[in-house]
Write an enzyme that holds these catalytic residues in place. Structure first.
Site, PDB file in Angstrom:
ATOM      1  N   CYS A  31     -31.470  55.939 135.453  1.00 21.49           N
ATOM      2  CA  CYS A  31     -32.535  56.506 136.271  1.00 21.49           C
ATOM      3  C   CYS A  31     -33.594  57.123 135.364  1.00 21.49           C
ATOM      4  O   CYS A  31     -33.258  57.846 134.433  1.00 21.49           O
ATOM      5  CB  CYS A  31     -31.994  57.607 137.187  1.00 21.49           C
ATOM      6  SG  CYS A  31     -30.910  56.997 138.450  1.00 21.49           S
ATOM      7  N   CYS A  58     -37.989  54.782 140.803  1.00 22.40           N
ATOM      8  CA  CYS A  58     -36.919  53.950 140.262  1.00 22.40           C
ATOM      9  C   CYS A  58     -37.484  53.239 139.040  1.00 22.40           C
ATOM     10  O   CYS A  58     -38.548  53.608 138.549  1.00 22.40           O
ATOM     11  CB  CYS A  58     -36.339  52.988 141.300  1.00 22.40           C
ATOM     12  SG  CYS A  58     -37.457  51.706 141.846  1.00 22.40           S
ATOM     13  N   CYS A  89     -32.488  54.952 142.076  1.00 21.96           N
ATOM     14  CA  CYS A  89     -31.700  53.973 141.333  1.00 21.96           C
ATOM     15  C   CYS A  89     -30.219  54.314 141.469  1.00 21.96           C
ATOM     16  O   CYS A  89     -29.857  55.440 141.778  1.00 21.96           O
ATOM     17  CB  CYS A  89     -32.117  53.958 139.872  1.00 21.96           C
ATOM     18  SG  CYS A  89     -32.181  55.590 139.145  1.00 21.96           S
TER      19      CYS A  89
END
Length: 159
Positions: A87, A7, A79
């Protein structure tokens, strides 16, 4: 096989994923986590939640995807692109999938509302990791297309 949970900040969702995966994974499977812009510290609520669930967190830290200790075979972004987050795109010859989860560390409100957001993120990630580990991993490791399809389906599990 090495799984990278990725992430942006590597402080909450990717940490939860790494810790839960490693807690449950069979021999030969290992998770790491990283961020494209790591915060440099782990989220205290995420650490407390994992401790309450009996998931060890010793040795984990917020780190960049630059200079990972191993090359991942699978990259899972966590994410929430639907929430407007960008992302990070991991480059390299790896199997990629996206399991978007809203970031509980950005939730505001009462303590109960914030705790509920962390519980929800954990429940979603735990359900997806349980589904991942229930796959016929030995067979799928040799069939990348089927493995990717299975991982993409798992990304739709909503606890």
């Amino acid at each position: 096989m090495n799984v990278l949970f990725l992430c942006t900040g590597n402080s909450c969702r990717s940490l939860i994923s790494e810790a839960v995966f490693n807690h449950l994974a069979p021999a030969g499977w290992h998770a790491i986590s990283a961020g494209s812009q790591p915060t440099g510290k782990l989220n205290e609520r995420a650490l407390a939640l994992l401790a309450a669930k009996g998931v060890p967190t010793g040795g984990y830290f917020s780190k960049s995807w630059d200079g990972l200790p191993v090359t991942p075979d699978v990259v899972v972004t966590v994410c929430a692109s639907a929430a407007g987050e960008t992302c990070p795109a991991y480059l390299g010859p790896v199997l990629r999938t996206h399991w978007g989860v809203d970031d509980p560390s950005h939730v505001t409100g009462t303590e109960q509302e914030i705790d509920a957001a962390f519980e929800r993120a954990y429940a979603i990630l735990r359900a997806r990791i349980d589904a991942f580990l229930a796959l016929p991993l030995d067979r799928l490791a040799a069939d990348r297309a089927a493995f990717k399809a299975a991982l993409d389906r798992i990304g739709g599990i909503d606890a």
